[in-house]
Design a protein around this motif. Structure first.
Motif, short mmCIF file in Angstrom:
data_model
loop_
_atom_site.label_atom_id
_atom_site.label_comp_id
_atom_site.label_asym_id
_atom_site.label_seq_id
_atom_site.Cartn_x
_atom_site.Cartn_y
_atom_site.Cartn_z
N LYS A 239 0.84 -1.19 0.00
CA LYS A 239 0.00 0.00 0.00
C LYS A 239 0.88 1.24 0.00
CE LYS A 239 -3.97 -2.00 2.28
NZ LYS A 239 -4.94 -1.89 3.37
N LEU A 240 0.43 2.23 -0.74
CA LEU A 240 1.09 3.53 -0.78
C LEU A 240 0.05 4.56 -0.39
CD1 LEU A 240 3.42 5.45 -1.56
CD2 LEU A 240 2.57 5.35 -3.91
N THR B 170 -6.69 2.02 -7.08
CA THR B 170 -6.51 3.38 -6.56
C THR B 170 -7.75 3.87 -5.84
OG1 THR B 170 -7.28 4.39 -8.61
CG2 THR B 170 -4.92 3.99 -8.42
N SER C 169 -4.81 8.25 -2.04
CA SER C 169 -4.37 9.64 -2.06
C SER C 169 -5.47 10.52 -1.48
CB SER C 169 -4.06 10.06 -3.49
OG SER C 169 -3.75 11.43 -3.54
N ILE D 247 -3.02 2.20 -4.04
CA ILE D 247 -2.57 3.58 -3.88
C ILE D 247 -3.75 4.41 -3.37
CG2 ILE D 247 -1.61 5.61 -5.00
CD1 ILE D 247 -0.44 3.67 -7.12
#
Length: 71
Positions: A12-13, A34, A59, A57
């Protein structure tokens, strides 16, 4: 940010930003998923979301573009 190879294990980012653009470059053979939340700004993902991603990902930001591109 750029990845040279796909993660071997599920990874995971997490990216948190106030404002500004984000570009992430990932090898075209990767499977990703995402989740981008932004008050303003566009989101672009060349991959589409995979059901079995090796990389997730996430954000979160107030403004700015979020792009994921193949290399």
């Amino acid at each position: 940010m750029s990845y040279k190879e796909c993660p071997k294990n599920q990874s995971k980012l997490n990216i948190t930003r106030a404002s500004g653009d984000v570009e992430i470059f990932i090898p075209k053979t990767c499977q990703i998923k995402t989740n981008n939340k932004s008050a303003t700004g566009d989101s672009f993902n060349e991959f589409g979301d995979s059901k079995n991603p090796s990389l997730e990902i996430h954000s979160l930001g107030a403004s700015g573009e979020f792009k994921i591109k193949k290399i």
